[in-house]
Structure formats: C-alpha cells, structure tokens
Scaffold this motif. Structure first.
Motif, PDB file in Angstrom:
ATOM      1  N   ASP A  48      27.660  -4.689  38.337  1.00 29.66           N
ATOM      2  CA  ASP A  48      28.606  -5.076  37.281  1.00 29.66           C
ATOM      3  C   ASP A  48      28.270  -4.370  35.969  1.00 29.66           C
ATOM      4  OD1 ASP A  48      30.045  -6.731  38.956  1.00 29.66           O
ATOM      5  OD2 ASP A  48      29.135  -8.588  38.220  1.00 29.66           O
ATOM      6  N   ASP A  49      26.979  -4.305  35.653  1.00 34.86           N
ATOM      7  CA  ASP A  49      26.555  -3.626  34.431  1.00 34.86           C
ATOM      8  C   ASP A  49      26.921  -2.143  34.478  1.00 34.86           C
ATOM      9  OD1 ASP A  49      25.552  -6.010  33.485  1.00 34.86           O
ATOM     10  OD2 ASP A  49      23.440  -5.507  33.845  1.00 34.86           O
ATOM     11  N   ARG A  80      27.460   9.283  19.352  1.00 38.65           N
ATOM     12  CA  ARG A  80      27.985   8.343  20.350  1.00 38.65           C
ATOM     13  C   ARG A  80      27.478   8.682  21.746  1.00 38.65           C
ATOM     14  NH1 ARG A  80      33.627   8.365  21.108  1.00 38.65           N
ATOM     15  NH2 ARG A  80      33.863  10.158  19.759  1.00 38.65           N
ATOM     16  N   ARG A  81      27.461   9.975  22.069  1.00 41.81           N
ATOM     17  CA  ARG A  81      26.963  10.390  23.380  1.00 41.81           C
ATOM     18  C   ARG A  81      25.503   9.972  23.553  1.00 41.81           C
ATOM     19  NH1 ARG A  81      26.653  16.552  24.486  1.00 41.81           N
ATOM     20  NH2 ARG A  81      24.886  16.236  23.121  1.00 41.81           N
ATOM     21  N   LEU A  82      24.697  10.165  22.532  1.00 36.68           N
ATOM     22  CA  LEU A  82      23.290   9.785  22.602  1.00 36.68           C
ATOM     23  C   LEU A  82      23.150   8.272  22.782  1.00 36.68           C
ATOM     24  CD1 LEU A  82      20.423  10.889  22.544  1.00 36.68           C
ATOM     25  CD2 LEU A  82      20.423  10.546  20.068  1.00 36.68           C
ATOM     26  N   ALA A  83      23.978   7.498  22.085  1.00 36.60           N
ATOM     27  CA  ALA A  83      23.948   6.032  22.227  1.00 36.60           C
ATOM     28  C   ALA A  83      24.343   5.624  23.651  1.00 36.60           C
ATOM     29  CB  ALA A  83      24.874   5.379  21.203  1.00 36.60           C
ATOM     30  N   ILE A  84      25.339   6.274  24.193  1.00 37.13           N
ATOM     31  CA  ILE A  84      25.775   5.974  25.563  1.00 37.13           C
ATOM     32  C   ILE A  84      24.687   6.348  26.559  1.00 37.13           C
ATOM     33  CG2 ILE A  84      27.423   6.661  27.361  1.00 37.13           C
ATOM     34  CD1 ILE A  84      29.574   6.701  25.090  1.00 37.13           C
ATOM     35  N   ILE A  87      22.048   3.693  26.527  1.00 34.83           N
ATOM     36  CA  ILE A  87      22.469   2.527  27.323  1.00 34.83           C
ATOM     37  C   ILE A  87      22.252   2.814  28.805  1.00 34.83           C
ATOM     38  CG2 ILE A  87      24.472   1.148  28.038  1.00 34.83           C
ATOM     39  CD1 ILE A  87      25.530   1.576  25.113  1.00 34.83           C
ATOM     40  N   LEU A  88      22.605   4.019  29.225  1.00 34.98           N
ATOM     41  CA  LEU A  88      22.459   4.402  30.628  1.00 34.98           C
ATOM     42  C   LEU A  88      20.988   4.397  31.057  1.00 34.98           C
ATOM     43  CD1 LEU A  88      23.732   5.372  33.273  1.00 34.98           C
ATOM     44  CD2 LEU A  88      23.587   7.711  32.359  1.00 34.98           C
ATOM     45  N   VAL A  89      20.129   4.960  30.239  1.00 34.49           N
ATOM     46  CA  VAL A  89      18.701   4.986  30.577  1.00 34.49           C
ATOM     47  C   VAL A  89      18.162   3.565  30.660  1.00 34.49           C
ATOM     48  CG1 VAL A  89      16.408   5.619  29.690  1.00 34.49           C
ATOM     49  CG2 VAL A  89      18.233   7.318  29.753  1.00 34.49           C
ATOM     50  N   LEU A  91      19.853   0.931  31.517  1.00 29.62           N
ATOM     51  CA  LEU A  91      20.380   0.396  32.772  1.00 29.62           C
ATOM     52  C   LEU A  91      19.595   0.940  33.966  1.00 29.62           C
ATOM     53  CD1 LEU A  91      22.517  -1.256  34.284  1.00 29.62           C
ATOM     54  CD2 LEU A  91      24.052   0.701  34.102  1.00 29.62           C
ATOM     55  N   PHE A  92      19.299   2.227  33.950  1.00 27.75           N
ATOM     56  CA  PHE A  92      18.498   2.809  35.022  1.00 27.75           C
ATOM     57  C   PHE A  92      17.103   2.187  35.082  1.00 27.75           C
ATOM     58  CE2 PHE A  92      20.889   7.147  35.110  1.00 27.75           C
ATOM     59  CZ  PHE A  92      21.861   6.590  35.933  1.00 27.75           C
ATOM     60  N   GLU A  93      16.502   1.965  33.928  1.00 27.36           N
ATOM     61  CA  GLU A  93      15.170   1.361  33.925  1.00 27.36           C
ATOM     62  C   GLU A  93      15.222  -0.068  34.466  1.00 27.36           C
ATOM     63  OE1 GLU A  93      11.249   0.791  31.150  1.00 27.36           O
ATOM     64  OE2 GLU A  93      13.199   0.600  30.178  1.00 27.36           O
ATOM     65  N   SER A  94      16.257  -0.819  34.084  1.00 23.80           N
ATOM     66  CA  SER A  94      16.418  -2.177  34.622  1.00 23.80           C
ATOM     67  C   SER A  94      16.550  -2.143  36.134  1.00 23.80           C
ATOM     68  CB  SER A  94      17.650  -2.852  34.013  1.00 23.80           C
ATOM     69  OG  SER A  94      17.471  -3.076  32.642  1.00 23.80           O
ATOM     70  N   ALA A  95      17.357  -1.224  36.632  1.00 15.50           N
ATOM     71  CA  ALA A  95      17.517  -1.097  38.080  1.00 15.50           C
ATOM     72  C   ALA A  95      16.187  -0.753  38.730  1.00 15.50           C
ATOM     73  CB  ALA A  95      18.579  -0.038  38.410  1.00 15.50           C
ATOM     74  N   TYR A  96      15.451   0.149  38.121  1.00 15.69           N
ATOM     75  CA  TYR A  96      14.154   0.541  38.675  1.00 15.69           C
ATOM     76  C   TYR A  96      13.221  -0.675  38.713  1.00 15.69           C
ATOM     77  CZ  TYR A  96       9.671   2.828  39.299  1.00 15.69           C
ATOM     78  OH  TYR A  96       8.440   3.180  39.786  1.00 15.69           O
ATOM     79  N   MET A  97      13.153  -1.393  37.620  1.00 14.87           N
ATOM     80  CA  MET A  97      12.229  -2.528  37.526  1.00 14.87           C
ATOM     81  C   MET A  97      12.620  -3.659  38.489  1.00 14.87           C
ATOM     82  SD  MET A  97      10.055  -1.464  35.290  1.00 14.87           S
ATOM     83  CE  MET A  97       9.133  -2.874  34.791  1.00 14.87           C
ATOM     84  N   LEU A  98      13.907  -3.850  38.709  1.00 16.41           N
ATOM     85  CA  LEU A  98      14.369  -4.978  39.514  1.00 16.41           C
ATOM     86  C   LEU A  98      14.569  -4.650  40.993  1.00 16.41           C
ATOM     87  CD1 LEU A  98      16.935  -6.432  36.973  1.00 16.41           C
ATOM     88  CD2 LEU A  98      14.708  -7.409  37.582  1.00 16.41           C
TER      89      LEU A  98
END
Length: 161
Positions: A48-49, A80-84, A87-89, A91-98
C-alpha cells in the motif's frame, strides 16, 4: 473411594500423555499461523505504501520519474525529485528491515524478491544512483550494502566494461 482416586490418577495420565502434547502442537500451529498473518499484513502495508508512492510519482509527472531518458530539471524540480527519492529510499529501507531475513522460507523469499525487483528498477535510473550517497547517510548499514550492491549491478548493466 479408591476407585475414584484411581480414575482421577488415570485421567491425569491421559491428560499428561495425550492432551498436553496435543495442546502444545495446537499452540505451535497457532503461533505459526499468527506469524504468517503478521508477515502478510506487513507485506500488504508495504505494498500500500508503494502504491501511495507511485501516486506521488504520477502527481509529479513533470519530473519524468518513469522515463529512462535524462531530463533537465529546474532547481525546484530537482528539489522535489530528491524529496521523492528520499521517500523511496525510506520505503525501501522499511521493506528491508521488515521483510528481509538471512534465512527465508519460500513465501518470504517471494515477498523480498518483489522489493528487490523494485530496487533494481529504480537503481537502473542513473539520476537515482547519483542521489543515493546523500540519501543513504545514516541508514541501516546492511540495507546500505544491499542497495549499493543493486545499484552497482544496474550501473554495470548500463555501462558494460
């Protein structure tokens, strides 16, 4: 009275020999089922994220984040691209950790593989790879090694030696 006592003693043996192991097995099965449900919930939340992230990408179509061609951006678009990407990194780190574990069963491997595929897709973008060093500052060291490996693989595909 001894018959009642004998029956109670026999009942306690039956409970000890049959019911207790059965209860332990049921408990273990329930624990595994609960863990599988928790893993599924985590995966669905992360999916979902990522869906929300992709809506953000669509809302910022002027940044050409789905295009493989390099686009000249003005200062505001670059920010804006850097901010996006940040956010992506995250999200990737959360996925990695979980999701990621050293020893994964088949289902866990499939869940992780989808995230690794997303990482490969984004790391194939030169501008994303260029932004990574600044975005990875302070992140989990194991995650950093993983995404740097993926970025290196993608850079090698872009520019074979």
């Amino acid at each position: 009275m001894t018959d009642f006592k004998d029956w109670m003693e026999l009942a306690s043996y039956v409970v000890t020999v049959v019911a207790l192991p059965f209860a332990i097995i049921v408990f273990i099965i329930e624990q595994r089922r609960e863990r599988a449900n928790e893993e599924e919930e985590i995966y669905l939340k992360l999916a979902d994220d990522y869906g929300s992230f992709m809506r953000l990408v669509l809302e910022n179509a002027d940044l050409k984040l789905r295009s493989r061609t390099r686009t000249l951006l003005d200062e505001e678009q670059t920010e804006r691209r850097l901010a996006i990407y940040s956010i992506l990194v995250s999200l990737f780190e959360s996925a990695y950790m979980l999701v990621f574990e050293d020893k994964m069963n088949r289902k866990q491997q499939r869940m992780w593989q989808s995230w690794e595929d997303f990482m490969h897709e984004w790391c194939a973008r030169e501008d994303f790879r260029d932004a990574l060093p600044a975005l990875l500052h302070g992140e989990d060291p194991d995650f950093v090694r993983t995404i740097e490996r993926i970025a290196s693989e993608e850079a090698g595909r872009q520019h074979p030696a």
